[in-house]
Design an enzyme around this catalytic site. Structure first.
Site, short mmCIF file in Angstrom:
data_model
loop_
_atom_site.label_atom_id
_atom_site.label_comp_id
_atom_site.label_asym_id
_atom_site.label_seq_id
_atom_site.Cartn_x
_atom_site.Cartn_y
_atom_site.Cartn_z
N TYR A 118 0.85 -1.20 0.00
CA TYR A 118 0.00 0.00 0.00
C TYR A 118 0.89 1.24 0.00
O TYR A 118 1.73 1.41 0.88
CB TYR A 118 -0.89 -0.03 1.24
N TYR A 120 -5.45 5.60 -7.22
CA TYR A 120 -5.77 5.43 -5.80
C TYR A 120 -7.21 4.93 -5.70
O TYR A 120 -8.15 5.70 -5.77
CB TYR A 120 -5.61 6.76 -5.08
#
Lengths: 139, 315, 396
Positions: C300, C350
């Site tokens: 991430y 994102y």
């Protein structure tokens, strides 16, 4: 058009006075060029009905004219960093807007000019414009 | 409470709410920066400066022009200013006159760039007696961004919303000077039974650290139970007010309500053994370093909130 | 704990059988519900299943599209399982974990996980929100120790850890920048990436403006509009479907002692992510694998510094060694551990971590834009700085 250099300007330098005749065409064309369609800037009858003497300059134009006054003096290579204006009496069609200005600070090529724009009723706009000028040739 | 008091309270509450909204983005400009609009603007202004058309730049004073709604309706998102103006109208403050327009240009925008305006309501001050009548000064900030979030221009705009006098003034006189009344700070802490003692303390110039009445364990941030013995019997101790900087950040972007960037926020380690977050103030940013000694100071943010902050201290 | 003792999940073996996504953009021009529905239908089509086959749904607590709304739009009928996972992007891998649990326990047979938002053109997470401290909930109170000081954006919360990491390990802004450069290099050859064909240099990273020091603009992931959906069913059934399955070898959630949302400044030394260590520990236990068995990791990457911390917490390198690991090319496509071959959230989009799980599935199928060779096991992580989750997906 020639641009002044930082070398040629100093605190206390006065800008040559200049004025703009506020014809109805001027008031209306600038209002429209700044995309401001508020009726008090182009509809005389409506402006009068709302208690104004006539149509009057919009604020975006005041900012534009202050900018023009300073760049007319400083030249095309001057870079305007900011314009702070305190707004006073309205600038009505039929009046004349007269500018005067003085350089009030000077630091490394960054200058502050105090500008005053007057109409027959008094000060329409007073404030400062900051700008940078190219460095002058040494000596 | 009189009707006037009620109107005043409602306006103040709405103002606090609008300030708390922070920056609200509008829709992107209908057209990118373009030559025809620049040419038209220059002609109308009588501006002969050749630099704009020669170099494909917009005159900086055109910043606001790009995001004007023009004659299009419904093309603009609602800004935090709109509700405030509506409420002022409803309160009888129907007159309006702009008093200040302050623009800053980070750079000249280029032909082809598309601007988006973002509005932040920042202040409502009043009621004030002015030559035009009694009124409120409303202030907001607009930031213009190009794609990728780069701010290219900013504007502070202030208007006086007034109750027109019986007889319209012959000429609008200069509005009265900058109002000084304190408006609510927008970043308020939530508090409850477990945390109220801390904020009561800051108002009295005390840095209160929760301490267990049974085992003496200190704890910050506070909470209902002792982290060591789980006792709910709590008291507090007063910190000496010194500390060292454990970590810190310098906030630049995006704008934060009630704050002027850049500003420093740090994690401060207290000699009592707990850490606390606060602003580092009265210190040039480039001199802030991890490990620097600090001393607490107290800043009153509005009539109700005092925040502990940190200034450079003696080693 | 041995693999045998870790319970039903690994033995029952669920798998990701389908992936679907919308385009990734800055302005979708469509509602979030429509994005969700499009991604879900695409994922079902990918799996070779129909909406009528779906009986379970999982999404993030933060998703604005209720399961029943997505079900109505897509023609999903009766649901026997629905679940939401808390803590922002920390939910990503956990949606798959919850789906796998539902499949393993028989709560549902075919579960769709989804995340859909207009995070760029609609509500942006990076914008300060004074409402964070609005109510005296446990989270509102937690925020109240930070927000009044103007510490109120994700970049600022992460920057506080990053500064401490630099101080303790001697890391520099360039060490963070190398992560961004690698992600943008990977994205440059991924046609689905927003930054396709747009790599950056370290100099450009260094020249990008400050957001919150020590983070530059290019340390921050982009903001995107889009949606991703995944179909989870039993591994056995997945083998009979259209695509080769990505078997869920291990799945875990993790929160650490003294955990807060993004502001765990009051525990340990502030240079690590203990919750990711909790996740990693469980993943290794459950799978019986170790870091050297992982061909590629999807880490991430909402902000570059936490990619470094994850490499350390998951055991891909030692404490404080991540800057050198990255500097030596460790996370490049030809490195020891290629990280985010799709370009991650810094490069691709994102979508709150969900697009990373889809990339892991593609790597296992052999259909990724930057396909690696011999991919048997992929590790995926979810949001960092928050209670989080992780997965190991495997071929088979």
């Amino acid at each position: 058009m020639r641009t002044l250099t930082a070398h040629e300007v100093t605190t206390g330098t006065a800008l040559p006075p200049s004025s703009v005749e506020l014809t109805p065409t001027m008031v209306i064309s600038t209002a429209l060029a700044t995309m401001d369609f508020t009726p008090v800037h182009h509809d005389t009858a409506l402006a009068r009905a709302q208690g104004s003497k006539d149509i009057f300059l919009n604020i975006l134009t005041t900012m534009g004219l202050v900018e023009r006054y300073v760049t007319d003096w400083a030249g095309p290579a001057a870079v305007i960093g900011g314009i702070n204006v305190r707004l006073g009496v309205p600038a009505y069609a039929g009046d004349r807007l007269s500018f005067e200005g003085t350089v009030v600070s000077d630091a490394d090529g960054r200058f502050t000019v105090e500008v005053r724009g007057r109409v027959s009723l008094g000060d329409h706009a007073t404030g400062t414009v900051t700008l940078t000028l190219p460095a002058g040739r040494a000596g | 409470m009189t009707r006037e008091d009620r109107i005043h309270e409602e306006l103040r509450e709405l103002a606090a709410k609008q300030v708390a909204l922070g920056e609200v983005r509008g829709v992107p400009a209908a057209d990118p920066v373009n030559v025809p609009m620049i040419r038209h603007w220059l002609a109308a202004m009588g501006d002969a400066n050749p630099v704009y058309l020669d170099q494909g730049l917009a005159p900086p004073a055109m910043a606001q022009v790009w995001t004007m709604q023009g004659l299009r309706t419904g093309a603009r998102g609602r800004s935090p200013v709109d509700d405030m103006m509506t409420a002022l109208d409803a309160g009888g403050y129907t007159g309006v006159v702009a008093t200040n327009c302050e623009q800053t240009y980070h750079r000249y925008v280029r032909v082809g760039e598309r601007l988006t305006a973002a509005t932040r309501f920042t202040d409502l001050a009043g009621p004030k007696r002015t030559a035009l009548g009694v009124g409120y000064f409303a202030t907001w900030n607009i930031t213009w961004y190009v794609e990728d979030d780069e701010p290219v221009a900013e504007m502070l705009f202030r208007v006086l919303k007034f109750r027109p006098a019986e007889r319209p003034a012959e000429r609008p006189a200069e509005p009265s000077p900058e109002p000084s009344r304190r408006e609510p700070y927008p970043l308020r802490p939530a508090t409850n039974q477990d945390t109220a003692f801390f904020w009561e303390g800051t108002k009295r110039g005390e840095l209160r650290i929760q301490s267990c009445a049974d085992c003496g364990e200190l704890r910050h941030p506070p909470g209902p139970l002792c982290p060591r013995c789980r006792s709910a019997d709590r008291t507090h101790t007063l910190a000496t007010g010194t500390g060292t900087l454990y970590s810190y950040v310098v906030h630049h972007h995006p704008p934060v309500p009630g704050r002027e960037a850049p500003f420093v926020v740090g994690v401060v380690e207290l000699p009592e053994g707990v850490r606390i977050v606060g602003n580092v103030v009265d210190c040039p940013i480039e001199e802030v370093t991890i490990g620097m000694p600090l001393r607490v100071t107290y800043r009153s943010m509005d009539d109700r909130l005092v925040l502990p902050m940190w200034t450079p201290g003696e080693a | 704990m041995t693999r045998k003792e870790t319970g039903e999940l690994a033995q029952a073996r669920a798998a990701v059988a389908g992936i679907g996504a919308t385009e990734f953009s800055k302005k979708s021009g469509r509602s979030e519900l429509r994005l969700a529905a499009e991604a879900v239908l695409a994922a079902l089509d990918d799996a070779g299943l129909s909406p009528g086959d779906v009986d379970g749904m999982v999404t993030y607590s933060q998703d604005t599209n209720q399961e029943i709304a997505v079900a109505r739009e897509t023609g999903v009928g009766d649901l026997t399982f629905f679940s939401r996972v808390e803590y922002g992007g920390g939910a990503a891998c956990a949606t798959v974990a919850h789906a796998a649990m539902a499949v393993a326990t028989g709560m549902a047979r075919t579960v769709v996980c989804y995340r859909a938002f207009n995070e760029r053109s609609g509500r942006r997470f990076g914008r300060p929100n004074a409402g964070l401290t609005g109510e005296p909930t446990s989270q509102g109170l937690e925020m109240s120790w930070h927000v009044p000081y103007g510490l109120m954006t994700p970049a600022a919360w992460v920057a506080m850890f990053a500064r401490r990491y630099m101080h303790v390990h001697g890391a520099t802004s360039e060490d963070f920048g190398r992560v961004a450069v690698a992600m943008r290099r990977h994205a440059a050859t991924n046609p689905a990436a927003w930054f396709h064909g747009r790599p950056i240099t370290l100099a450009e990273h260094q020249a990008s403006r400050w957001i919150v020091e020590p983070l530059h603009l290019l340390d921050c992931c982009q903001e995107s509009d889009g949606a991703v959906a995944l179909v989870v069913t039993s591994a056995e059934r997945a083998r009979d479907l259209r695509r080769s399955p990505a078997v869920i070898t291990a799945a875990a959630q993790g929160a650490g002692a003294g955990q807060m949302m993004m502001t765990s400044y009051y525990r340990d030394d502030m240079t690590g992510l203990p919750e990711m260590s909790v996740v990693g520990g469980r993943l290794w236990e459950m799978s019986g694998l170790s870091p050297r068995d992982i061909r590629t990791a999807i880490l991430y990457d909402h902000f570059t510094p936490f990619v470094l911390a994850q490499l350390e917490e998951l055991g891909f390198c030692g404490r404080g060694e991540a800057p050198d690991f990255v500097k030596d090319g460790g996370i490049e496509l030809d490195g020891h551990l290629p990280v985010n071959p799709h370009g991650g959230q810094l490069g691709e989009a994102y979508i709150h971590g969900m697009n990373g799980i889809a990339e892991a599935v593609r790597q296992i199928r052999g259909t990724a834009a930057n396909q690696l060779t011999g991919v048997a096991n992929v590790l995926v992580t979810a949001g960092t700085g928050v209670p989080t989750s992780g997965l190991i997906l495997s071929a088979g």
